[in-house]
Design an enzyme around this catalytic site. Sequence first.
Site, mmCIF file in Angstrom:
data_model
loop_
_atom_site.group_PDB
_atom_site.id
_atom_site.type_symbol
_atom_site.label_atom_id
_atom_site.label_comp_id
_atom_site.label_asym_id
_atom_site.label_seq_id
_atom_site.Cartn_x
_atom_site.Cartn_y
_atom_site.Cartn_z
ATOM 1 N N ASP A 316 43.604 52.764 38.646
ATOM 2 C CA ASP A 316 42.471 51.954 39.095
ATOM 3 C C ASP A 316 41.602 52.684 40.118
ATOM 4 O OD1 ASP A 316 40.822 49.772 39.102
ATOM 5 O OD2 ASP A 316 42.138 48.477 40.262
ATOM 6 N N LYS A 365 44.121 43.264 38.304
ATOM 7 C CA LYS A 365 43.265 43.759 39.387
ATOM 8 C C LYS A 365 43.777 43.288 40.744
ATOM 9 C CE LYS A 365 39.689 45.598 39.051
ATOM 10 N NZ LYS A 365 39.272 47.024 39.134
ATOM 11 N N LYS A 408 27.826 44.710 42.647
ATOM 12 C CA LYS A 408 28.982 43.907 43.060
ATOM 13 C C LYS A 408 28.842 43.505 44.522
ATOM 14 C CE LYS A 408 33.013 45.964 43.512
ATOM 15 N NZ LYS A 408 34.300 46.588 43.122
#
Length: 524
Positions: A316, A365, A408
Amino acid sequence: MTVQYTPKVKVNTDKVSYTESELVSKYSYANAVVEKTDDGFNVTPTTEDYDFKVDLRVPRLGLMLVGLGGNNGTTLVASVLANKNKVVFNTKEGPRTANYYGSVTQAATIKLGIDADGRDVYAPFNSLLPFVSPNDFVVGGWDINKANLASAMSRAQVLEYDLQRQLAPTMEKIVPLPSIYYPDFIAANQDERADNCLNRDLHTGEVSTKGKWAHVQKIREDIREFKAANSLDSVIVLWTANTERYSDVTEGIHDTAENLIDAIKNDHEEVSASTVFAVASILENTPYINGSPQNTFVPGCIELAEKNNTFIGGDDFKSGQTKMKSVLAQFLVDAGIRPTSIASYNHLGNNDGYNLSAPKQFRSKEISKASVVDDIIASNEILYNDKLGKKIDHTIVIKYMKAVGDSKVAMDEYYSELMLGGHNRISIHNVCEDSLLATPLIIDLVVMTEFLSRVSYKKAGSTDYESLHAVLSFLSYWLKAPLTRPGYEAINGLNKQRAGLDNFLRLLIGLPSLNELRFEERLQ
């Protein structure tokens, strides 16, 4: 391959020697073994002598992205083309020239030492040793959607219009290879997008998750064909596709390399697409990097990488909120302040956010984001112990809001205890263009993975050089949930991760580890 190399940073030492194609350096690794006792600590300093060798020949490198047509994939290809061709494009703020801001390997510096007046001297990170340039990446890959990259770039809504306009004629010629699609592992809302799948019947639209071993073989074939068609010396595969749900790791299925291979051949439902890509890459001796939070590297996959001596790295991308967290939490604990809660909220409107709106994908996540402070808390038994508690209240929320697109929005609150009953609250509001932060991380992960594949070592007195361990924990600086060698704990503190990188590059060229003792100033 480029053979001749002239060092840009020349270190006057007898610890290094150069040939036409190799750099050999000697290094004494100093550490300390600590034993806790009833009345304190018993510490034994240790040293171990090593020889390191760097192959100075820079290969022609191919990068195959899983998720080539996504926001990150199209932004990566656009950045390579724009920088390679020195594109200047117009924005509402005026003309801009392509650059690699956000990339450590391309836009950061590293301290070398001091000048005659005691001032720090820095050099470009990529000047110390020969690294592949992202301008020279040959990029291809797979996607479950068949849109050419010009159309996919427009769909992503990341880049300025004038830049898209100039790059479109080249990018429209790039079409992703058909990928594999296991619907149970990603959100159901992705099904409409999945029109470029090896395992989807073009006439009925039905998806079959049978034939997983055939999928492994097809991916291997794609890697070989891409390598041959582009006359490449080496290839790296990187997953930047949808976040998958976690695989339900089961003994007898995922626990060993042999069991995992058998599970793939038997079409076990708990073998994910990302693990199939990883296994295919490992069997092709092709490094594989997981840029999403799912547990791609089940124990059997790690064992397979170790047996095949193939590099893997994950998990990630650590780009915005989590990177801040790995700095701020470390700062607070190192200052003797006791964080008791961290509340993290995100909303975003790109396809990553759309996929994460499904609970199981969000859970993947959430796990990767939450683990970032674990080692920081464990480092201080004064603040975190059996009496006070060894955990913090850590809440993470991610919401999909289409309107904000790739911008974001992240909001964090750190609530901490101070002395004598006091409290400290730090609130952060961060708006970031997600793919323009993640793409430089992809560049760095690829550049460093390729470089580390040219590094070998031996202990003093040994005769044979070995490669680094298959799990490339040197990549942890760029990853939320760093994959570590089995039996070892992850280091999440950003400054510690960067220090490890810097010091490794320094020792390879004959420099000592960095320190900030600054005796030039502090001693008479």
